[in-house]
Scaffold this motif. Structure first.
Motif, PDB file in Angstrom:
ATOM      1  N   THR A 216       0.840  -1.192   0.000  1.00  0.00           N
ATOM      2  CA  THR A 216       0.000   0.000   0.000  1.00  0.00           C
ATOM      3  C   THR A 216       0.876   1.243   0.000  1.00  0.00           C
ATOM      4  O   THR A 216       2.021   1.229   0.460  1.00  0.00           O
ATOM      5  N   MET A 217       0.305   2.327  -0.502  1.00  0.00           N
ATOM      6  CA  MET A 217       0.971   3.626  -0.517  1.00  0.00           C
ATOM      7  C   MET A 217      -0.035   4.647   0.012  1.00  0.00           C
ATOM      8  O   MET A 217      -1.073   4.879  -0.602  1.00  0.00           O
ATOM      9  N   ARG A 218       0.278   5.241   1.145  1.00  0.00           N
ATOM     10  CA  ARG A 218      -0.708   6.120   1.772  1.00  0.00           C
ATOM     11  C   ARG A 218      -0.020   7.263   2.504  1.00  0.00           C
ATOM     12  O   ARG A 218       1.174   7.194   2.819  1.00  0.00           O
ATOM     13  N   GLN A 219      -0.834   8.288   2.755  1.00  0.00           N
ATOM     14  CA  GLN A 219      -0.350   9.465   3.479  1.00  0.00           C
ATOM     15  C   GLN A 219      -0.467   9.206   4.981  1.00  0.00           C
ATOM     16  O   GLN A 219      -1.460   8.660   5.453  1.00  0.00           O
ATOM     17  N   ALA A 220       0.540   9.598   5.733  1.00  0.00           N
ATOM     18  CA  ALA A 220       0.511   9.489   7.195  1.00  0.00           C
ATOM     19  C   ALA A 220       0.979  10.822   7.755  1.00  0.00           C
ATOM     20  O   ALA A 220       2.176  11.057   7.919  1.00  0.00           O
ATOM     21  N   GLY A 221       0.021  11.727   8.007  1.00  0.00           N
ATOM     22  CA  GLY A 221       0.393  13.055   8.450  1.00  0.00           C
ATOM     23  C   GLY A 221       1.125  13.782   7.344  1.00  0.00           C
ATOM     24  O   GLY A 221       0.638  13.932   6.236  1.00  0.00           O
ATOM     25  N   GLY A 222       2.345  14.243   7.641  1.00  0.00           N
ATOM     26  CA  GLY A 222       3.131  14.938   6.648  1.00  0.00           C
ATOM     27  C   GLY A 222       4.077  14.051   5.884  1.00  0.00           C
ATOM     28  O   GLY A 222       4.916  14.551   5.137  1.00  0.00           O
ATOM     29  N   GLY A 223       3.999  12.733   6.030  1.00  0.00           N
ATOM     30  CA  GLY A 223       4.893  11.809   5.341  1.00  0.00           C
ATOM     31  C   GLY A 223       4.118  10.827   4.486  1.00  0.00           C
ATOM     32  O   GLY A 223       2.889  10.733   4.550  1.00  0.00           O
TER      33      GLY A 223
END
Length: 297
Positions: A216-223
């Motif tokens: 998976t490729m996902r946003q986690a806060g600012g990263g």
């Protein structure tokens, strides 16, 4: 002539003149009563509270200044102690993170070593007959489809450089905020990866992480997390496949159009180049569980 009725300083000096009125000098006590309405003692008594008020006001000002200085001193001391504690906590956390990273790297090296040993032993046992060789061929195809083996070959490299990282690590996965230093989001990289698959890529990695069926490729806060591993700018996307045909197809894809739009609007730096000998690591292999229907009672 004085303003006091019947009093003249030159009284008696011109008495020889005819028809001159006679002025009667006014005693000094009567003059003081008429001109000085407040007794000197009362005036002094009236001035005393004023002096005491000024002294009291000055005393309160001194007390207030001392209190303000005390508060600022206590705040500075507390801030100094807090900063020292924060620095110590940061050092402890940094040490813990580095220790965990070192342990993870050691475990990954051990895993790769054991995987290589298992693969060598399996091949030595199956290469002896035709059936075993067919099993190895099928197994290699399955592992390649699952991104479980490293890949080396020609392909295309896309490097995307964010103009800067924001210090505010709030959730920016919902929208791109104007003025924010972070421009590249997870959906941008997802579109690029999908465009590379459509363009003929046989294997892809993002930030050194292999893209496989369960990744998976996902946003986690600012990263951005790829297979739960953080990746940062500049984002290096490697795709192994026929370089010329794949690059021609990618130049007309929606993924590159999105990157060019970000380049023109936000200052993102995009570089697309072909090359030989691209090295893609093996991806993580996970067990796949299938659900099955249980018998009804």
């Amino acid at each position: 002539m004085s303003s006091l009725g019947g009093y003249d300083l030159s009284a008696g000096r011109d008495a020889h003149r005819a028809d001159a009125p006679t002025r009667i000098p006014v005693p000094s006590l009567l003059r003081s009563l008429l001109t000085e309405h407040l007794d000197p003692g009362y005036a002094a008594a009236a001035q005393a509270p004023r002096r005491r008020g000024r002294v009291s006001e000055m005393a309160w000002q001194v007390v207030a200044a001392v209190l303000v200085a005390t508060v600022f001193g206590l705040a500075w001391t507390q801030a100094r102690d807090t900063a020292s504690g924060v620095r110590e906590s940061q050092q402890v956390l940094v040490g813990s993170v580095r220790s965990a990273e070192a342990a993870a790297d050691t475990a990954a090296e051990r895993r790769d070593s054991l995987t290589a040993e298992v693969d060598a032993e399996r091949r030595s046992r199956l290469e002896g007959d035709a059936t075993g060789r067919q099993l190895l061929t099928d197994l290699d195809q399955a592992e390649q489809a699952a991104a479980a083996t490293p890949v080396i070959g020609p392909g295309v490299t896309i490097t995307v450089t964010d103009p800067g990282m924001s210090p505010n690590l709030t959730d920016v996965s919902k929208q791109r905020v104007e003025g924010s230093m972070q421009v590249i989001l997870d959906r941008d990289l997802q579109l690029v990866v999908n465009s590379l698959w459509v363009s003929g890529a046989e294997a892809i990695s993002v930030g050194g992480v292999r893209i496989g069926p369960n990744v998976t490729m996902r946003q986690a806060g600012g990263g951005i997390l790829v297979d739960n591993q953080p990746v940062s700018s500049p984002y290096a996307i490697l795709a192994v496949g026929p370089p010329n045909a794949m690059q021609d197809n990618f130049n007309r894809s929606a993924g590159l159009q999105r990157l060019r739009l970000l380049e023109a609007s936000y200052g993102v730096v995009v570089n697309v180049s072909g090359g030989d000998g691209l090295v893609l690591p093996a991806g993580s292999v996970r067990d796949i569980n299938f659900a099955k229907q249980m018998g009804l009672k």
